[in-house]
Design a protein around this motif. Structure first.
Motif, PDB file in Angstrom:
ATOM      1  N   GLY A  96       0.838  -1.193   0.000  1.00 53.94           N
ATOM      2  CA  GLY A  96       0.000   0.000   0.000  1.00 53.94           C
ATOM      3  C   GLY A  96       0.877   1.248   0.000  1.00 53.94           C
ATOM      4  N   ASP A 103      -4.205   1.157  -2.645  1.00 51.74           N
ATOM      5  CA  ASP A 103      -3.878  -0.205  -2.223  1.00 51.74           C
ATOM      6  C   ASP A 103      -2.980  -0.900  -3.251  1.00 51.74           C
ATOM      7  OD1 ASP A 103      -5.647   0.401  -0.237  1.00 51.74           O
ATOM      8  OD2 ASP A 103      -7.257  -0.908  -0.964  1.00 51.74           O
ATOM      9  N   GLY A 150       0.652   0.129  -4.641  1.00 49.06           N
ATOM     10  CA  GLY A 150      -0.310   1.209  -4.797  1.00 49.06           C
ATOM     11  C   GLY A 150       0.389   2.529  -5.119  1.00 49.06           C
ATOM     12  N   PHE A 186      -4.945   2.222  -7.335  1.00 52.84           N
ATOM     13  CA  PHE A 186      -4.650   0.856  -6.913  1.00 52.84           C
ATOM     14  C   PHE A 186      -3.596   0.238  -7.831  1.00 52.84           C
ATOM     15  CE2 PHE A 186      -8.855  -0.355  -4.618  1.00 52.84           C
ATOM     16  CZ  PHE A 186      -8.726   0.779  -3.826  1.00 52.84           C
ATOM     17  N   TRP A 242      -3.047  -2.336   2.227  1.00 55.64           N
ATOM     18  CA  TRP A 242      -3.877  -1.133   2.202  1.00 55.64           C
ATOM     19  C   TRP A 242      -3.009   0.121   2.152  1.00 55.64           C
ATOM     20  CZ3 TRP A 242      -8.128  -2.051   6.489  1.00 55.64           C
ATOM     21  CH2 TRP A 242      -9.066  -2.966   5.985  1.00 55.64           C
ATOM     22  N   HIS A 283      -6.872   4.214   4.060  1.00 55.21           N
ATOM     23  CA  HIS A 283      -7.749   3.372   4.873  1.00 55.21           C
ATOM     24  C   HIS A 283      -7.604   3.655   6.373  1.00 55.21           C
ATOM     25  CE1 HIS A 283      -9.332   0.622   1.808  1.00 55.21           C
ATOM     26  NE2 HIS A 283      -8.158   0.750   1.219  1.00 55.21           N
ATOM     27  N   ALA A 293       1.224   2.533   5.997  1.00 55.01           N
ATOM     28  CA  ALA A 293       0.351   1.725   5.141  1.00 55.01           C
ATOM     29  C   ALA A 293       0.713   0.264   5.365  1.00 55.01           C
ATOM     30  CB  ALA A 293       0.539   2.107   3.674  1.00 55.01           C
TER      31      ALA A 293
END
Length: 425
Positions: free
Chosen positions: A18, A37, A72, A78, A124, A128, A140
């Motif tokens: 992430g 992500d 990511g 993403f 992630w 998030h 992350a």
């Protein structure tokens, strides 16, 4: 029953990491998190291909790796998922875990799929982890590693092609020159008393299983000689190579031999006589009269059979015969499948691994497990918010409760892989 085996290493793709990223926005701390992500790693998938009948290709390639997921990016982008790696195997392939020898899949039906190694989940991005009280998370999740293991592929082969003919016509010699099989060869009848199988390899992706089946004599359909033992194996082949000694060195008429064998097949099971046959007129190097071979060939071909003049002893004409057979196999229905009727076999499934284990060594509480390893890899221990997330995750998963059940006291040392800390309530 001939068993073809191969041991290979498979590795699913790792998940992408992430991203930690912030965009510029007025009145939003640090611009606001927008780290996307990571992509999921590709799976390793076995698929049954009815066009295959051996594991020959796995002798040349031993390592199979699926594609990793991409990391990511900023702007809530993403990462791309890694592509799955599809490995084709023939029907009847058993897949075993090489470490435990446990059967994890029984690949039977054409098109059947089995995910042998799952790709790691993508991590992630920091978007998030934003909350009303944590508006600018500087951490992350790392992508999870893809599963990896060594597996054993095991195929209990049923022959695609059967070599039939009277004893001592050269069937075992044919098998020995086209494969790595080493059947017993001698100048007397019934040197072969059990079927010998070998894999004929005509190039990558072009192979088939050939069986040297024990010699047949008149009356075999009634159990004379090797009788039913022979005929049972013939039933399971897709086509037949009828080997005939055209030299007449043993004083027999090759045409009469051909008719006798086919009569026995028909009397045992009419379907056997209808199997596709190609005729191998063997020992042409010992012919005293070339016209005898031409006469035999004309008669047999008028009946609709393809005839090849060969000499297995000096490897003459044998490759041309095998190439023709290989081409015909591609036109025939898929090979029969090895079933539980042939050999009783229990299939064991690997149970899901526990998320963590706790043990005590020299007063130190050691926590291990795939889930624990993943959470450690995803934590930035230099960031207070990331550390708080780590502690809450241990509590939610039951690690803290398990430590207390085992009698941990304040001040005791806990070790989770490379991380050590003192336990505090």
């Amino acid at each position: 029953m001939f068993v073809d085996t191969a041991k290979i290493y498979i590795k699913a793709g790792n998940g992408g990491n992430g991203a930690v990223s912030f965009h510029r926005e007025k009145y939003v701390p640090a611009g606001g998190p927008d780290g996307g992500d990571g992509g999921k790693g590709g799976d390793v998938i076995f698929v049954v291909d009815s066009g295959l009948s051996t594991l020959m290709d796995f002798r040349y390639k031993k390592k199979y790796k699926a594609e990793n997921g991409e990391d990511g990016k900023g702007g809530k982008s993403f990462g791309k998922n890694g592509e799955d790696l599809v490995i084709k195997v023939p029907p009847g392939t058993i897949i075993k875990d090489a470490l435990t020898d446990i059967v994890i899949a029984d690949m039977v039906e054409p098109g059947q799929q089995f995910v042998a190694a799952k790709g790691g989940k993508g991590g992630w991005g920091n978007v998030h982890f934003a909350t009303p009280t944590r508006q600018a998370p500087k951490f992350a999740k790392s992508g999870e590693p893809g599963e990896e293991k060594e597996v054993i592929l095991e195929l209990k082969l049923l022959a695609d092609v059967g070599l039939i003919g009277f004893p001592n016509v050269g069937k075992s010699t044919v098998l020995s020159v086209v494969s790595e099989a080493r059947p017993k060869i001698a100048n007397y009848h019934f040197t072969t008393i059990n079927p010998n199988l070998g894999v004929v390899n005509l190039g990558e992706g072009n192979s088939f299983v050939l069986a040297d089946i024990p010699g047949l004599i008149e009356g075999a359909h009634a159990g004379i000689g090797l009788g039913h033992e022979f005929l049972r194996h013939v039933e399971r082949t897709r086509m037949l190579i009828h080997v005939v000694d055209v030299s007449g060195i043993e004083g027999r008429d090759p045409l009469q031999d051909f008719d006798t064998i086919n009569k026995e097949l028909a009397q045992y099971n009419p379907k056997l006589a209808k199997k596709l046959q190609v005729v191998a007129a063997n020992k042409i190097d010992l012919l005293e009269n070339e016209e005898a071979f031409e006469k035999f060939k004309d008669v047999i071909e008028q009946r609709g059979y393809k005839v090849f003049g060969i000499s297995a002893a000096i490897n003459k004409g044998v490759r041309e015969l095998m190439l023709y057979v290989s081409g015909k196999l591609k036109e025939l229905p898929p090979p029969a499948i090895f079933t539980e009727e042939d050999e009783e076999m229990k299939i064991y499934k690997v149970e899901e691994e526990k998320p963590f284990t706790v043990k005590v060594e020299n007063g130190i509480y050691i926590v291990e497990g795939k889930w624990v390893q993943k959470i450690v890899g995803s934590t930035n221990f230099n960031d207070a918010e990331s550390l708080q997330y780590f502690q809450r995750a241990l509590k939610r998963k039951g690690v803290i409760q398990e430590l207390e059940n085992m009698g941990i006291q304040e001040g005791d040392t806990v070790k989770i892989y490379d991380i050590e800390f003192d336990y505090m309530r």
